[in-house]
Write a protein that holds these residues in place. Structure first.
Motif, PDB file in Angstrom:
ATOM      1  N   PRO A  53      -8.267  14.188   1.261  1.00 52.96           N
ATOM      2  CA  PRO A  53      -7.056  14.601   1.833  1.00 52.96           C
ATOM      3  C   PRO A  53      -6.466  13.381   2.141  1.00 52.96           C
ATOM      4  O   PRO A  53      -4.943  13.434   2.326  1.00 52.96           O
ATOM      5  N   ILE A  54      -6.743  12.135   2.101  1.00 55.30           N
ATOM      6  CA  ILE A  54      -6.039  10.893   2.409  1.00 55.30           C
ATOM      7  C   ILE A  54      -6.438   9.842   1.255  1.00 55.30           C
ATOM      8  O   ILE A  54      -7.675   9.463   1.135  1.00 55.30           O
ATOM      9  N   THR A  55      -5.521   9.305   0.421  1.00 53.82           N
ATOM     10  CA  THR A  55      -6.038   8.178  -0.382  1.00 53.82           C
ATOM     11  C   THR A  55      -4.918   7.021  -0.408  1.00 53.82           C
ATOM     12  O   THR A  55      -3.707   7.227   0.062  1.00 53.82           O
ATOM     13  N   LYS A  56      -5.596   5.733  -0.556  1.00 52.71           N
ATOM     14  CA  LYS A  56      -4.690   4.553  -0.537  1.00 52.71           C
ATOM     15  C   LYS A  56      -4.935   3.682  -1.524  1.00 52.71           C
ATOM     16  O   LYS A  56      -6.012   3.630  -1.841  1.00 52.71           O
ATOM     17  N   TYR A  57      -3.781   3.064  -2.168  1.00 48.10           N
ATOM     18  CA  TYR A  57      -4.230   2.040  -3.210  1.00 48.10           C
ATOM     19  C   TYR A  57      -3.019   1.153  -3.029  1.00 48.10           C
ATOM     20  O   TYR A  57      -2.121   1.473  -2.606  1.00 48.10           O
ATOM     21  N   VAL A 103       3.495   8.939   1.848  1.00 49.05           N
ATOM     22  CA  VAL A 103       3.920  10.168   1.261  1.00 49.05           C
ATOM     23  C   VAL A 103       2.941  11.368   1.370  1.00 49.05           C
ATOM     24  O   VAL A 103       1.848  11.191   1.574  1.00 49.05           O
ATOM     25  N   THR A 104       3.752  12.413   1.789  1.00 48.07           N
ATOM     26  CA  THR A 104       2.925  13.661   2.176  1.00 48.07           C
ATOM     27  C   THR A 104       2.967  14.604   1.040  1.00 48.07           C
ATOM     28  O   THR A 104       4.233  14.989   0.473  1.00 48.07           O
ATOM     29  N   HIS A 105       1.849  14.942   0.539  1.00 45.10           N
ATOM     30  CA  HIS A 105       1.680  15.771  -0.843  1.00 45.10           C
ATOM     31  C   HIS A 105       1.435  17.075  -0.108  1.00 45.10           C
ATOM     32  O   HIS A 105       0.684  17.602   0.039  1.00 45.10           O
ATOM     33  N   ALA A 106       2.531  17.961  -0.274  1.00 44.70           N
ATOM     34  CA  ALA A 106       2.772  19.485   0.757  1.00 44.70           C
ATOM     35  C   ALA A 106       2.341  20.413  -0.275  1.00 44.70           C
ATOM     36  O   ALA A 106       2.118  21.335   0.276  1.00 44.70           O
ATOM     37  N   GLY A 107       2.384  20.344  -1.787  1.00 43.50           N
ATOM     38  CA  GLY A 107       2.133  21.694  -2.377  1.00 43.50           C
ATOM     39  C   GLY A 107       1.944  21.260  -3.735  1.00 43.50           C
ATOM     40  O   GLY A 107       2.363  20.444  -4.513  1.00 43.50           O
ATOM     41  N   THR A 147       1.120  -1.150  -0.020  1.00 41.35           N
ATOM     42  CA  THR A 147       0.118  -0.073  -0.193  1.00 41.35           C
ATOM     43  C   THR A 147       0.752   1.302   0.143  1.00 41.35           C
ATOM     44  O   THR A 147       1.868   1.526   0.681  1.00 41.35           O
ATOM     45  N   ILE A 148       0.397   2.344  -0.867  1.00 39.69           N
ATOM     46  CA  ILE A 148       0.981   3.679  -0.660  1.00 39.69           C
ATOM     47  C   ILE A 148      -0.267   4.569  -0.166  1.00 39.69           C
ATOM     48  O   ILE A 148      -1.420   4.386  -0.579  1.00 39.69           O
ATOM     49  N   GLN A 149       0.023   5.303   0.437  1.00 40.13           N
ATOM     50  CA  GLN A 149      -0.798   6.333   1.327  1.00 40.13           C
ATOM     51  C   GLN A 149      -0.397   7.826   0.860  1.00 40.13           C
ATOM     52  O   GLN A 149       0.885   8.070   1.406  1.00 40.13           O
ATOM     53  N   ILE A 150      -1.239   8.511   0.388  1.00 44.46           N
ATOM     54  CA  ILE A 150      -0.938   9.869   0.036  1.00 44.46           C
ATOM     55  C   ILE A 150      -1.722  11.029   1.198  1.00 44.46           C
ATOM     56  O   ILE A 150      -2.973  10.528   1.098  1.00 44.46           O
ATOM     57  N   LYS A 151      -0.995  11.718   1.834  1.00 43.32           N
ATOM     58  CA  LYS A 151      -1.565  12.558   2.719  1.00 43.32           C
ATOM     59  C   LYS A 151      -1.340  14.072   2.304  1.00 43.32           C
ATOM     60  O   LYS A 151      -0.326  14.363   1.831  1.00 43.32           O
ATOM     61  N   ARG A 152      -2.301  14.624   1.963  1.00 45.43           N
ATOM     62  CA  ARG A 152      -2.453  16.152   1.173  1.00 45.43           C
ATOM     63  C   ARG A 152      -2.490  17.288   2.358  1.00 45.43           C
ATOM     64  O   ARG A 152      -3.361  17.053   3.237  1.00 45.43           O
ATOM     65  N   LEU A 153      -1.580  18.142   2.118  1.00 42.11           N
ATOM     66  CA  LEU A 153      -1.702  19.278   3.281  1.00 42.11           C
ATOM     67  C   LEU A 153      -2.360  20.599   2.612  1.00 42.11           C
ATOM     68  O   LEU A 153      -1.996  21.587   3.243  1.00 42.11           O
ATOM     69  N   PHE A 154      -3.073  20.494   1.798  1.00 35.70           N
ATOM     70  CA  PHE A 154      -3.705  21.489   1.069  1.00 35.70           C
ATOM     71  C   PHE A 154      -5.483  21.006   0.923  1.00 35.70           C
ATOM     72  O   PHE A 154      -5.506  19.833   0.949  1.00 35.70           O
ATOM     73  N   PRO A 155      -6.282  21.837   0.750  1.00 40.05           N
ATOM     74  CA  PRO A 155      -7.468  21.648   0.710  1.00 40.05           C
ATOM     75  C   PRO A 155      -7.893  20.737  -0.536  1.00 40.05           C
ATOM     76  O   PRO A 155      -7.449  20.872  -1.600  1.00 40.05           O
ATOM     77  N   SER A 156      -8.626  19.352  -0.352  1.00 34.81           N
ATOM     78  CA  SER A 156      -8.567  18.394  -1.261  1.00 34.81           C
ATOM     79  C   SER A 156     -10.023  17.611  -0.824  1.00 34.81           C
ATOM     80  O   SER A 156     -10.228  17.542   0.208  1.00 34.81           O
ATOM     81  N   GLU A 157     -10.705  17.169  -2.014  1.00 39.15           N
ATOM     82  CA  GLU A 157     -11.693  16.349  -1.912  1.00 39.15           C
ATOM     83  C   GLU A 157     -11.254  14.960  -1.109  1.00 39.15           C
ATOM     84  O   GLU A 157     -11.985  14.484  -0.488  1.00 39.15           O
TER      85      GLU A 157
END
Length: 365
Positions: free
Chosen positions: A76-80, A173-177, A64-74
């Protein structure tokens, strides 16, 4: 999210329908996630250095890869979940390969997979720095007729690896920008950069269609301008944040603008001399203007990706080798090749090496 059954089914898909990603770093994972967001996503396999690492990804991290977004998003966390392979496990030819390793790791990372790469293979390089294409052509594929079709990617998203929250599993993974991604086909012969033809590359169309990537396909000469612009951001922001051990946004202090102007002026003068194709491109006149670049770099660092920790800073913090030789160090070597010098970039390169050395001494103590 891909299910277990989806993962098992994906193993029977032919290599022609498979995208392999070499380098499970922040950018490689981010691209994989955006491709997985399609209702019918392409099959993606992550290529690891050895069986131990691919086994760890499958078991400890549950594929699994988890992406956490630090900006407004529909979302904010996704996993695949993804397939994983290694040099000993990968036996089928590789048709499409995204390389997102560190620049200095490219050749050794590719080496065990070379028997599976043919002139029909498409390889997209998504990396910082300059000089990797020239290095691969010189050392790995000196015969033009045997070269795979290289593509260059310039990604401007801010992202870094970070452990997932306690109680969760996955590669975090943190998606910071938010940023964008530009891609272009690289000429097999850089000495004669012919005009790009229209390529019927399904994977390239998929990248363009992935809304979260904001991807655009360009001609090679236009892409080179974008690459140099990103390179300028990196040689300023990555090096300064590594030296100062700070987040991008913290460089909004006295002295930053003056230093960045000196670095940029030196780099642009060297690059326009060593890459004459830049001087004939109309985009260069606006995109690579020195004063505009100074303002752009500061805006990227402090506004767009202010919460991001640059990859070079992450490397120095985690005591890893840096990409300095492909950033400010590249300008130094290019200047030497034309009988000139790059004193500012030389000092900055030494300071990055000193920062890493100091951190390593402190850790060993």
């Amino acid at each position: 999210m891909l299910t277990r059954s989806s993962l098992q089914k994906a193993t029977s898909i032919s290599s022609n329908n498979m995208i392999h990603i070499l380098g499970a770093g922040a950018m490689g994972c981010l691209v994989a996630q955006e491709l997985s967001s399609f209702p019918t996503p392409p099959a993606v396999t992550l290529l690891f250095r050895n069986e131990e690492k691919s086994h760890t990804f499958r078991t400890v991290q549950d594929s699994t890869i988890q992406i956490k977004r630090l900006f407004p998003s529909e979302q904010p966390i996704t996993k695949y979940q993804y397939l994983a392979s290694s040099p000993k496990e990968q036996t089928t030819p590789i048709e499409t390969l995204f390389v997102s390793t560190k620049t200095y790791q490219t050749k050794p990372a590719l080496e065990p997979y070379l028997p599976l790469i043919t002139p029909q293979t498409n390889i997209l390089l998504i990396q910082n720095g300059l000089g990797v294409v020239e290095e691969l052509y010189r050392d790995v594929w000196p015969d033009i007729s045997q070269r795979p079709q290289l593509w260059q990617g310039v990604i401007n998203h801010g992202a870094y690896l970070e452990p997932v929250a306690a109680g969760e599993v996955g590669l975090g993974v943190t998606h910071a920008g938010l940023g964008d991604l530009f891609i272009a086909r690289v000429p097999r012969d850089l000495a004669h950069p012919e005009k790009d033809n229209e390529d019927q590359a399904v994977w390239a169309d998929q990248l363009v269609s992935a809304e979260g990537l904001v991807c655009k396909k360009l001609q090679y000469s236009d892409l080179l301008v974008k690459q140099v612009k990103k390179f300028i951001v990196n040689i300023c922001v990555n090096s300064s944040t590594a030296i100062l051990d700070c987040l991008n946004g913290e460089v909004a202090v006295e002295g930053t603008e003056s230093l960045y102007r000196s670095i940029i002026t030196e780099a642009i003068n060297v690059l326009f001399t060593t890459k004459p194709i830049l001087s004939t491109n109309e985009l260069s006149q606006t995109e690579l203007d020195i004063e505009k670049l100074v303002s752009f770099v500061i805006e990227v660092a402090t506004v767009w990706h202010g919460k991001n920790s640059s990859s070079m800073r992450q490397d120095t913090v985690n005591l890893r080798d840096t990409e300095v030789d492909y950033l400010t160090g590249f300008i130094v070597t290019q200047a030497q090749e034309i009988g000139s010098t790059a004193p500012v970039c030389s000092v900055v390169s030494d300071l990055v090496r000193m920062r890493l050395g100091v951190n390593r001494i402190r850790a060993s103590a």
